[in-house]
Design a protein around this motif. Structure first.
Motif, PDB file in Angstrom:
ATOM      1  N   GLN A 195       0.845  -1.206   0.000  1.00 50.43           N
ATOM      2  CA  GLN A 195       0.000   0.000   0.000  1.00 50.43           C
ATOM      3  C   GLN A 195       0.877   1.252   0.000  1.00 50.43           C
ATOM      4  O   GLN A 195       0.628   2.199  -0.753  1.00 50.43           O
ATOM      5  N   LYS A 196       1.896   1.237   0.865  1.00 49.00           N
ATOM      6  CA  LYS A 196       2.774   2.418   0.966  1.00 49.00           C
ATOM      7  C   LYS A 196       3.498   2.679  -0.337  1.00 49.00           C
ATOM      8  O   LYS A 196       3.569   3.819  -0.802  1.00 49.00           O
TER       9      LYS A 196
ATOM     10  N   ASP B 234      -2.066   5.744   2.106  1.00 49.69           N
ATOM     11  CA  ASP B 234      -1.808   5.939   3.526  1.00 49.69           C
ATOM     12  C   ASP B 234      -2.967   5.322   4.311  1.00 49.69           C
ATOM     13  O   ASP B 234      -3.888   6.015   4.709  1.00 49.69           O
ATOM     14  N   ASP B 235      -2.931   4.024   4.486  1.00 46.99           N
ATOM     15  CA  ASP B 235      -4.030   3.338   5.172  1.00 46.99           C
ATOM     16  C   ASP B 235      -3.765   3.324   6.676  1.00 46.99           C
ATOM     17  O   ASP B 235      -2.638   3.561   7.121  1.00 46.99           O
ATOM     18  N   SER B 236      -4.811   3.085   7.456  1.00 47.22           N
ATOM     19  CA  SER B 236      -4.635   3.037   8.910  1.00 47.22           C
ATOM     20  C   SER B 236      -5.474   1.905   9.495  1.00 47.22           C
ATOM     21  O   SER B 236      -6.439   1.443   8.885  1.00 47.22           O
ATOM     22  N   VAL B 237      -5.086   1.510  10.693  1.00 49.50           N
ATOM     23  CA  VAL B 237      -5.851   0.492  11.423  1.00 49.50           C
ATOM     24  C   VAL B 237      -7.284   0.970  11.627  1.00 49.50           C
ATOM     25  O   VAL B 237      -8.238   0.209  11.461  1.00 49.50           O
TER      26      VAL B 237
ATOM     27  N   LEU C 162      -1.684  -5.629  -5.584  1.00 48.94           N
ATOM     28  CA  LEU C 162      -2.695  -4.828  -4.884  1.00 48.94           C
ATOM     29  C   LEU C 162      -3.761  -4.297  -5.830  1.00 48.94           C
ATOM     30  O   LEU C 162      -3.440  -3.715  -6.869  1.00 48.94           O
ATOM     31  N   ILE C 163      -5.037  -4.504  -5.458  1.00 47.17           N
ATOM     32  CA  ILE C 163      -6.146  -3.940  -6.239  1.00 47.17           C
ATOM     33  C   ILE C 163      -7.210  -3.359  -5.299  1.00 47.17           C
ATOM     34  O   ILE C 163      -7.271  -3.710  -4.120  1.00 47.17           O
ATOM     35  N   TRP C 164      -8.004  -2.480  -5.862  1.00 46.86           N
ATOM     36  CA  TRP C 164      -9.207  -2.036  -5.160  1.00 46.86           C
ATOM     37  C   TRP C 164     -10.167  -3.224  -5.220  1.00 46.86           C
ATOM     38  O   TRP C 164     -10.604  -3.615  -6.292  1.00 46.86           O
ATOM     39  N   SER C 165     -10.523  -3.760  -4.073  1.00 44.53           N
ATOM     40  CA  SER C 165     -11.329  -4.983  -4.111  1.00 44.53           C
ATOM     41  C   SER C 165     -12.643  -4.840  -3.364  1.00 44.53           C
ATOM     42  O   SER C 165     -13.311  -5.824  -3.085  1.00 44.53           O
ATOM     43  N   GLY C 166     -12.993  -3.597  -3.057  1.00 45.62           N
ATOM     44  CA  GLY C 166     -14.243  -3.407  -2.325  1.00 45.62           C
ATOM     45  C   GLY C 166     -14.920  -2.118  -2.712  1.00 45.62           C
ATOM     46  O   GLY C 166     -14.763  -1.625  -3.832  1.00 45.62           O
ATOM     47  N   SER C 167     -15.670  -1.561  -1.773  1.00 38.27           N
ATOM     48  CA  SER C 167     -16.434  -0.336  -2.017  1.00 38.27           C
ATOM     49  C   SER C 167     -15.777   0.863  -1.336  1.00 38.27           C
ATOM     50  O   SER C 167     -16.436   1.838  -1.026  1.00 38.27           O
ATOM     51  N   GLU C 168     -14.455   0.775  -1.118  1.00 36.78           N
ATOM     52  CA  GLU C 168     -13.782   1.799  -0.304  1.00 36.78           C
ATOM     53  C   GLU C 168     -13.977   3.210  -0.823  1.00 36.78           C
ATOM     54  O   GLU C 168     -14.135   4.151  -0.047  1.00 36.78           O
ATOM     55  N   GLU C 169     -13.925   3.374  -2.142  1.00 36.84           N
ATOM     56  CA  GLU C 169     -14.027   4.723  -2.709  1.00 36.84           C
ATOM     57  C   GLU C 169     -15.462   5.131  -2.978  1.00 36.84           C
ATOM     58  O   GLU C 169     -15.723   6.222  -3.483  1.00 36.84           O
ATOM     59  N   ALA C 170     -16.383   4.233  -2.694  1.00 37.91           N
ATOM     60  CA  ALA C 170     -17.783   4.505  -3.014  1.00 37.91           C
ATOM     61  C   ALA C 170     -18.543   4.932  -1.761  1.00 37.91           C
ATOM     62  O   ALA C 170     -18.243   4.503  -0.646  1.00 37.91           O
TER      63      ALA C 170
END
Lengths: 517, 517
Positions: free
Chosen positions: A108-109, A114-117, A176-184
Motif C-alpha cells: 500500500q505504501k 496511507d491506510d490506517s488500522v 494490490l487492487i481495489w477490491s471493495g467499495s472503499e471509494e464509493a
C-alpha cells in the motif's frame, strides 16, 4: 473485443449469449442421508473404541483448516486433519487467492496509499452490516499487518505492485487492487479509502489453488497427520464437551479422540440445496453456487453439539459485470426503470442489491462510448438497443417516461459532474448520451450469479464456538465459512474478506484448540 | 379530523407528530440469564424427582397453547398447561382477534364472494414466499371451513357481516374484511380474490383478548390443569426423546413428566433483543415489538432438543398508514424519489417493503383531495408541503427531476386509469394533481413500525417438531409463532394468518401429542 452497438442495432435488437445451466441437484439425496447422522453428536459412552487419538482434530482442508492445523501443530499439539475430498482445496482453492489486508502494508505504501488500522476497522464494521462482529473487526484490523507478514513467511509470494482501476482479479501477477467499495459512498464518507485486496503472485485468475498448495506444504512440514477421503460424520460428546468425532474412511466409521479440541473448518452450505431452502431462500433464484464440499456439514454438527448458528440467511453473490470496467459508467435500473445503487460500489455489493429488486432481472444501461461485449462467463444478454433511450424503453416493454426519465435525470447531473441521487463518484460519471444505446440484461436465473453462504456458527475471535446462551462449547472451535465471521453481510462483502477471515481466524482457532484444557 | 394541506402550508412547512420511544431493554439481562438454562435439555437421569406427571404438557397460554391443550384434553389426555405470565393471553390477546379463513364461508357467501379452496391455497402459497410450506397451506385450505365451524362451536361469536374497503380492523363488531393483498397484483393475477379476514364480534379494536378468554373457558371446561406464573426453563430428554420439562414455579424448579409429549406454544422472539440481533437483524431499526413473553424461549428449548429452526430472519412489520384509507391513493417513494410497490397491497406488505428501502425513511405523497391527519398512533410526520410537486421535492432536499418526475409519470397514467409500472388496481388510482401537496414521513425508527418474528421451529402439519435431518424429534410438538408456519414471509403476510396458524395448527399439535407413543 470491442463492438459498436450500432452493429447490433443493424443486425437484430437482441441476441442471446445466455446459456442455461441447471442448478446441481446431485448433492441433494446425499445431503439428506448425511444430515441424519450429522445433526446429533454421538455420546462418548457409545464409542466402541478410539481408532485415532490426537490433541486437535481439524475438519476441512481449505485455507481455514490449513491455517488452524498449522498453528495448532506449531503450538506443540498432535494434529490430525480430515478432508472429505481427495486433497486440499475447498472453496479457497476456487478463489483468486486474494486477501483483504490493510492498515499500511508495504505494498500500500509503495503505491502511495496511507491506510490506517482505524480506517480498516471502520470499513470492516460498516461492511459487516447491522450485527457486525466488532471484536473480530478490531482484532483483525490491529493484526492485519502482522498477518500479512505471517503469510509471506509461509512462502506466499507477493510481487508488491499495484494495479489501479476496477478489476475483479488481476490477469497479471500483480498484488494490490481495489477490491471493495472503499471509494464509493457511503464507505468513502466514513472510512478513508485505500485499496486492500492483496493477491498472491500468480499469472491469471485462480491463485487460490496456489495459496492452498503453499499452506498445505507448511502443514505437512509441521508434521500434521493429513487424512483425505475422510468424511466427518458426527461429533462425539461427553456431557457438554466435544471430545472427538466420527469420520468415515474406507467406508467404515473411524472414532477419533481429540484430547484438546475439534476445529470445524468445513465451509458454508452453498452446495446443500436443502439447507439453502430452509435457511437462505434468497439464494434459490441464483444459478451458480461456489463450493466443493460446502454442504454445511460442520454447521450442522456444530449446532448438534450446542453451537449457535447465526445470520444463516446471508449470502455473497456476484455477477462479473464489471468487465469491461467502463460498464461502471453505465447505470443499473430495475424492472420499474429505477436506479437502485451507486454503480461504483464493489461489483458484489451491486450484484447483491440487484437480487433484492423485484422481478427476475435488472438492466445495465450503456451508451456506445462505453459498450463492448460483456465477458461470456457472465451470460449477460443484450435485451434492447435503440437510437434513443425512449426507443430502448419501448423495446423493453416499459411504460413511457420511466427508464428514459431515469436516464435523463442521471445525464443531467452527470454532465455537471455529480450524482446527487445515489452519490456515484465523479470518476465514474459520464452522461449516457452517445447513441446508439443498449440495455444489457442481468437475469438472476440465467446470467452467472455465483454465490456462497455467509451464515454459520457463532464464534469468539479466538475460534471458540458459542452456544445459544453465549457460552463457549467446551472442546469446539470453528473458522471460515462454517462460521459467521468478518464477512457476514452480502451487501457489505468485499473481495478477499472471506480468505482474510479464513486464514487469520483459522490461525486463532488452531492456537486456541492447541491450548485448550 | 380532516385538515386542508393549505392550512399546514400557511402555518409551517413541517410539524412533528413524531414521538420517540426507546426500544425496551429491560428484557435483555433476563434473556441472557434465561438463555443459559434454555438452550440445552436436562437429561432424565439427572431429574431428582417427578413433581408433576401428565400425558401432554403445553407451554404457553396464547391461542396456540389453548387450542393444543383443548384438543389434547378432548382426545383423552391428561393435560397440564404452563404459562409464564399470570394469565392467558400471549401475543394473541394483543391482536384484533382476526382469523384468515376462506374457501367459501357462510359470511363470504352472504357478502357475495365466491371463494374456493384452490384460491385460498394458491394465495397462502404465494404469501409464504420461496419456501412456503405447501403441505400446511394445502391442509389449511382444505380444512378452513371446518375450522371456522369449530371456532364457532367453541363459542367464538361472528356477526356475519361484511365491511368493504381497506381497513386494519373494524371499529365496529362486524365480521368480514379484506385483510390481505388479495385484490392487489401479483396475487390478484394468480388467485381469485376474496376477503378472508374473519373478525370476532367485538366493538372496536382488540378482539384478540376476547378470543383467548373464550378459548380459556373451553380449556378449563375440558379439565386442563392450568398453571400460571410457571416459566418453562428447559426440556428434559431421555436419549433423543423429549419426556418432560423443568418449570420454575414459586421460585423453585418443578420437574414435569409428560408421558406423551410436550407442545411448545411459546410465541416468537420479538421481545428478545439478543435473539433479534443474531437471527433477525432486519428488525433492529424498528421501534415497536409486539409481544408479551415472546422471548424465544420455546424456540431455544426446541433447538436444544435437536429441533431445526428455519427462516429466523423473517418478520412481519406494519405501520398503520392506511388510516384514512384514502392514503392508499397516495404513492410511496424512497429517499431516491422512486416508487417501490403498488400501494394497494396489504398495509403490512407495503410496510415490509418500505423497510427494505435504503436509508431510514420513506415518504407517502398525497394531494389535498386525499389528505387528512394520519392517526396519532402511527407517528407519521409531515416532512414537506408545497403548491407544486417541485416545491415538495425541493423542501425534502431531493435533486430536481426525481420525486417530481416520479409523480408526473404516475399522474400521467393514473389519469388514464392504469398504473403500468407497479400495477396498482384502478379503484385506488387518481392523479395527485389537486394542490397543495404533502410528503408524509414514515421513519423506521420514529414512526410506529410494530413487528413480530415469523421464524421458528420446523414442524410437520401435525405439529411434530423436525430435527435438522428432517426427522421428528420424539415427544416434541410446537405451534404458532414458536414455529415457522403458514405465515413465513413478512412480504406475504396478511392479517389473520398468524391466528389461523396458531389456532388450526395448535389443534393439530395437541391432537398429535395426545396420541403419541
Amino acid at each position: 473485443m470491442r463492438t459498436c452497438i450500432g452493429a447490433l442495432l443493424r443486425n437484430s435488437w437482441s441476441f442471446g449469449m445466455t446459456t442455461r445451466e441447471k442448478r446441481p441437484e446431485a448433492h441433494e439425496r446425499e445431503d439428506r442421508v448425511a444430515r441424519g447422522t450429522l445433526h446429533r453428536p454421538l455420546l462418548a459412552e457409545n464409542v466402541p473404541a478410539w481408532d485415532i487419538e490426537c490433541d486437535v482434530a481439524v475438519v476441512g482442508f481449505g485455507a481455514s483448516g490449513a491455517c488452524a492445523a498449522l498453528e495448532a501443530a506449531r503450538a506443540g499439539a498432535r494434529v490430525t486433519l480430515f478432508e472429505a475430498g481427495s486433497g486440499s482445496g475447498g472453496a479457497s482453492a476456487l478463489s483468486g487467492g486474494e486477501i483483504y489486508i490493510g492498515g499500511g502494508t508495504d505494498v500500500q505504501k509503495a503505491a502511495g496509499f496511507d491506510d490506517s488500522v482505524e480506517a480498516l476497522a471502520t470499513y470492516l464494521k460498516m461492511a459487516g452490516g447491522p450485527d457486525a462482529d466488532a471484536a473480530k473487526c478490531d482484532m483483525y484490523a490491529e493484526n492485519s499487518l502482522a498477518h500479512f507478514e505471517w503469510l509471506k513467511a509461509q512462502g506466499v509470494p507477493y510481487k508488491g505492485t499495484f494495479v489501479p482501476g476496477k478489476i475483479i482479479e488481476p490477469a497479471t501477477d500483480d498484488t494490490l487492487i481495489w477490491s471493495g467499495s472503499e471509494e464509493a459512498w457511503p464507505y468513502s464518507a466514513n472510512a478513508k479509502p485505500a485499496p486492500r485486496g492483496h493477491v498472491i503472485q500468480w499469472e491469471g485468475w485462480g491463485g487460490g489453488r496456489k495459496l492452498v498448495d503453499i499452506l498445505e506444504a507448511r502443514v505437512r512440514d509441521a508434521g500434521v497427520d493429513v487424512r483425505v477421503d475422510a468424511k466427518a460424520q458426527s461429533l462425539i460428546v461427553e456431557g457438554e464437551r466435544v471430545v472427538g468425532l466420527v469420520v468415515r474412511i474406507d467406508n467404515r466409521p473411524v472414532h477419533v479422540r481429540a484430547h484438546r479440541g475439534v476445529v470445524l473448518a468445513t465451509g458454508g452450505f452453498a452446495m446443500n440445496e436443502d439447507m439453502l431452502r430452509r435457511y437462505a431462500p434468497g439464494t434459490m433464484k441464483l444459478s451458480d453456487p461456489i463450493g466443493e464440499n460446502d454442504n454445511g456439514s460442520g454447521i450442522l454438527m456444530g449446532i448438534g453439539a450446542g453451537g449457535d448458528a447465526i445470520h444463516m440467511d446471508e449470502f455473497f453473490t456476484t455477477c462479473p459485470w464489471i468487465m469491461p470496467p467502463d460498464f461502471v459508467k453505465g447505470i443499473f435500473v430495475n424492472e420499474a426503470g429505477n436506479r437502485f445503487i451507486n454503480e461504483d460500489c464493489y461489483h458484489g455489493r451491486v450484484s447483491r442489491t440487484m437480487v433484492d429488486q423485484p422481478g427476475d432481472k435488472v438492466w445495465l444501461l450503456v451508451d456506445n462510448s462505453i459498450f463492448s461485449q460483456p465477458i461470456e462467463l457472465a451470460r449477460i444478454s443484450i435485451a434492447a438497443v435503440g437510437d434513443t433511450w425512449e426507443e430502448v424503453e419501448r423495446e423493453l416493454g416499459l411504460p413511457e417516461a420511466t427508464l428514459a426519465a431515469t436516464v435523463h435525470t442521471f445525464n443531467r447531473y452527470a454532465a455537471e459532474g455529480h450524482d446527487p441521487v445515489f452519490r456515484k463518484h465523479p470518476q465514474w460519471l459520464k452522461p449516457l448520451t452517445e447513441g446508439p444505446f443498449a440495455a444489457l440484461e442481468l437475469n438472476f436465473r440465467e446470467s452467472y450469479f455465483s454465490f456462497f453462504t455467509l451464515g454459520g456458527l457463532s464464534t469468539l475471535p479466538t475460534g471458540h464456538v458459542l452456544d445459544r446462551g453465549g457460552e463457549p462449547v467446551p472442546g469446539l472451535f470453528a473458522a471460515g465459512r462454517a462460521t459467521s465471521g468478518l464477512p457476514r453481510s452480502g451487501h457489505g462483502y468485499s473481495s478477499g474478506m472471506s480468505l482474510a477471515d479464513c486464514t487469520f481466524f483459522g490461525r486463532q482457532a488452531g492456537r486456541s484448540a492447541a491450548s485448550a484444557n
